[in-house]
Design a protein around this motif. Structure first.
Motif, PDB file in Angstrom:
ATOM      1  N   UNK A 325       0.783  -1.233   0.000  1.00 23.78           N
ATOM      2  CA  UNK A 325       0.000   0.000   0.000  1.00 23.78           C
ATOM      3  C   UNK A 325       0.809   1.273   0.000  1.00 23.78           C
ATOM      4  N   UNK A 326       2.108   1.192  -0.253  1.00 19.90           N
ATOM      5  CA  UNK A 326       2.917   2.414  -0.201  1.00 19.90           C
ATOM      6  C   UNK A 326       4.187   2.251  -1.033  1.00 19.90           C
ATOM      7  N   UNK A 327       4.609   3.363  -1.629  1.00 17.02           N
ATOM      8  CA  UNK A 327       5.874   3.434  -2.335  1.00 17.02           C
ATOM      9  C   UNK A 327       6.716   4.506  -1.657  1.00 17.02           C
ATOM     10  N   UNK A 328       7.893   4.105  -1.154  1.00 17.21           N
ATOM     11  CA  UNK A 328       8.790   5.014  -0.433  1.00 17.21           C
ATOM     12  C   UNK A 328      10.023   5.272  -1.305  1.00 17.21           C
ATOM     13  N   UNK A 329      10.273   6.533  -1.634  1.00 16.15           N
ATOM     14  CA  UNK A 329      11.395   6.919  -2.480  1.00 16.15           C
ATOM     15  C   UNK A 329      12.237   7.937  -1.717  1.00 16.15           C
ATOM     16  N   UNK A 330      13.549   7.680  -1.666  1.00 14.10           N
ATOM     17  CA  UNK A 330      14.430   8.570  -0.910  1.00 14.10           C
ATOM     18  C   UNK A 330      15.691   8.858  -1.713  1.00 14.10           C
ATOM     19  N   UNK A 331      16.093  10.135  -1.709  1.00 14.36           N
ATOM     20  CA  UNK A 331      17.351  10.562  -2.306  1.00 14.36           C
ATOM     21  C   UNK A 331      18.103  11.346  -1.240  1.00 14.36           C
ATOM     22  N   UNK A 332      19.316  10.887  -0.897  1.00  9.22           N
ATOM     23  CA  UNK A 332      20.104  11.567   0.137  1.00  9.22           C
ATOM     24  C   UNK A 332      21.560  11.617  -0.288  1.00  9.22           C
ATOM     25  N   UNK A 333      22.243  12.623   0.216  1.00 11.75           N
ATOM     26  CA  UNK A 333      23.684  12.721  -0.024  1.00 11.75           C
ATOM     27  C   UNK A 333      24.370  13.068   1.284  1.00 11.75           C
ATOM     28  N   UNK A 334      25.694  12.860   1.307  1.00 11.09           N
ATOM     29  CA  UNK A 334      26.439  13.110   2.551  1.00 11.09           C
ATOM     30  C   UNK A 334      26.900  14.552   2.677  1.00 11.09           C
ATOM     31  N   UNK A 335      26.728  15.358   1.606  1.00 11.52           N
ATOM     32  CA  UNK A 335      27.028  16.772   1.707  1.00 11.52           C
ATOM     33  C   UNK A 335      28.465  17.091   2.038  1.00 11.52           C
ATOM     34  N   UNK A 336      29.423  16.278   1.558  1.00  8.23           N
ATOM     35  CA  UNK A 336      30.828  16.515   1.875  1.00  8.23           C
ATOM     36  C   UNK A 336      31.463  17.557   0.980  1.00  8.23           C
ATOM     37  N   UNK A 337      30.782  17.931  -0.092  1.00 10.04           N
ATOM     38  CA  UNK A 337      31.353  18.888  -1.020  1.00 10.04           C
ATOM     39  C   UNK A 337      31.424  20.286  -0.443  1.00 10.04           C
ATOM     40  N   UNK A 364       9.199  14.960   2.492  1.00  6.59           N
ATOM     41  CA  UNK A 364      10.082  15.617   3.466  1.00  6.59           C
ATOM     42  C   UNK A 364      11.338  16.054   2.733  1.00  6.59           C
ATOM     43  N   UNK A 365      11.659  17.331   2.843  1.00  8.27           N
ATOM     44  CA  UNK A 365      12.831  17.900   2.183  1.00  8.27           C
ATOM     45  C   UNK A 365      13.599  18.730   3.199  1.00  8.27           C
ATOM     46  N   UNK A 366      14.895  18.454   3.310  1.00  6.23           N
ATOM     47  CA  UNK A 366      15.687  19.254   4.226  1.00  6.23           C
ATOM     48  C   UNK A 366      17.013  18.592   4.571  1.00  6.23           C
ATOM     49  N   UNK A 367      17.833  19.297   5.325  1.00  3.94           N
ATOM     50  CA  UNK A 367      19.135  18.737   5.718  1.00  3.94           C
ATOM     51  C   UNK A 367      18.977  17.601   6.715  1.00  3.94           C
ATOM     52  N   UNK A 368      19.944  16.662   6.700  1.00  5.62           N
ATOM     53  CA  UNK A 368      19.946  15.551   7.649  1.00  5.62           C
ATOM     54  C   UNK A 368      20.682  15.968   8.917  1.00  5.62           C
ATOM     55  N   UNK A 369      20.359  15.305   9.984  1.00  2.00           N
ATOM     56  CA  UNK A 369      20.971  15.666  11.263  1.00  2.00           C
ATOM     57  C   UNK A 369      22.476  15.420  11.268  1.00  2.00           C
ATOM     58  N   UNK A 370      22.924  14.373  10.580  1.00  2.00           N
ATOM     59  CA  UNK A 370      24.348  14.071  10.568  1.00  2.00           C
ATOM     60  C   UNK A 370      25.102  14.738   9.437  1.00  2.00           C
ATOM     61  N   UNK A 371      24.463  15.644   8.732  1.00  2.00           N
ATOM     62  CA  UNK A 371      25.098  16.293   7.587  1.00  2.00           C
ATOM     63  C   UNK A 371      24.546  15.754   6.281  1.00  2.00           C
ATOM     64  N   UNK A 372      24.493  16.590   5.301  1.00  2.00           N
ATOM     65  CA  UNK A 372      23.959  16.186   4.017  1.00  2.00           C
ATOM     66  C   UNK A 372      22.525  16.663   3.821  1.00  2.00           C
TER      67      UNK A 372
END
Length: 385
Positions: A325-337, A364-372
């Motif tokens: 009943x759901x499709x979960x799509x996630x794009x994340x990066x580590x933001x080291x640049x 949900x769009x935004x920075x991650x707690x550990x960076x990125x």
């Protein structure tokens, strides 16, 4: 102008009624000379006065009928007879029924019947039988019914025209709304295509410029990648813009979807963004075309955002999870640049929010707690079993 024509036509009709009523009055009086008063100039004047209100039969039909009934009553009371009242009285009774409401029409019918009854009873005794009176009453009621029928038919036709006009306006409004929605959709598609491919080409061009002198072969590969990316972008843009051109048949082809993610990830790797792809679970049935396209565009925009802002040396990860009943799509990066410090919101993410909301999803769009940075959307899928 219309009112002037209407008055002219009614005046001509009044003249015709008067011309026809006078001979009728003279003939009837001559035929019943033994029990009616002999016709004279005063009687002719009363007949003409009866016919004159016909000139206002559509402007003031009820008032005209009342004015016509006065000389009709005098004709009957003075012994001239009440038959000559028929032409003008019938025309005015019909006019009230055809051009006024039910209350006025009933009032006109009641007045006509009452005046006829009073004239028949108050005048000199006549040899008329009850069947003659019945015929007159039937004629009055029939003309009244014909007038009401005409009025109802006019009201019905007016309602049909009004309904058709409302439907046409509603159809025009729906068409405008559909066109606006289609323009908005095409604008989103164009932005996604242009933003992604131009970003990839910019990064590849910058890489080619840096290694042009030291490693011509690597620069040649980068330029070849730019050429291929440009061709893909032009092809997608041609398909989209072709829809807007009148008389032009756009080339038909399937919209991109999750099946094209491996090619997209490979393209981002060639552009210099280390990208990974992981798919968990399997779709129990084919995804709806709109959800499939929206998920692909979300990944495309998320990777483009990482390519532009995460900087060199960053790594991105694409995760697709098929759940009941759901499709979960996630794009994340580590933001080291070096460019990871600032991620200004753009039109692309706004368009992605609209896409996800269109299919009842949560984003949900935004920075991650550990960076990125992270872009994640969950699309609800209906269970058709």
């Amino acid at each position: 102008m219309r009112t002037g024509r209407m008055t002219f036509h009614d005046s001509v009709l009044a003249l015709l009624v008067a011309v026809g009523s006078v001979p009728l009055f003279l003939l009837q009086s001559a035929a019943r000379a033994e029990w009616t008063r002999a016709p004279d100039a005063f009687g002719v004047v009363l007949v003409l006065l009866m016919s004159a209100p016909v000139a206002v039969r559509r402007s003031w039909p009820l008032a005209g009928l009342c004015a016509s009934l006065v000389p009709q009553t005098l004709l009957a009371a003075l012994g001239y007879g009440f038959g000559p009242a028929a032409p003008a009285g019938l025309v005015l009774l019909y006019s009230v029924a055809a051009h006024r409401g039910l209350a006025a029409a009933l009032c006109a019918l009641t007045l006509s019947l009452a005046v006829y009854t009073v004239g028949a009873s108050a005048g000199p005794v006549t040899p008329a039988r009850w069947s003659d009176h019945l015929v007159v009453i039937v004629v009055l009621v029939a003309l009244w019914g014909a007038g009401r029928s005409l009025r109802l038919r006019r009201a019905y036709l007016a309602e049909l025209k009004d309904r058709a006009a409302r439907l046409e306006r509603a159809h025009a409004a729906d068409t405008r709304a559909a066109r606006a929605e289609e323009r908005s959709r095409i604008a989103r598609e164009l932005h996604d295509v242009v933003a992604h491919h131009v970003s990839v080409m910019t990064v590849q061009a910058a890489a080619a410029r840096k290694v042009l002198a030291s490693d011509p072969e690597l620069a040649r590969e980068a330029l070849s990648a730019i050429e291929n990316t440009g061709r893909v972008a032009m092809s997608e843009m041609r398909d989209l813009v072709g829809v807007l051109r009148a008389g032009t048949r756009a080339e038909l082809g399937p919209q991109p979807g999750l099946r094209d993610l491996p090619a997209l990830v490979e393209q981002m790797r060639e552009a210099g963004l280390d990208t990974g792809l992981s798919v968990h679970g399997e779709a129990g049935r084919p995804l709806p075309a709109g959800v499939d396209l929206a998920a692909y565009r979300l990944v495309q925009e998320g990777l483009t955002n990482s390519l532009r802002h995460a900087g060199a040396g960053a790594r991105a990860e694409v995760t697709v999870r098929h759940a009941p009943g759901e499709l979960d799509v996630r794009v994340e990066d580590d933001g080291l640049g070096a460019a990871a410090a600032a991620r200004p919101p753009g039109h692309g993410l706004v368009g992605i929010r609209e896409r996800v909301a269109l299919y009842g999803g949560i984003i949900d769009v935004g920075p991650k707690s550990g960076g990125g940075f992270e872009v994640r959307a969950r699309f609800p899928l209906k269970d058709e079993r």
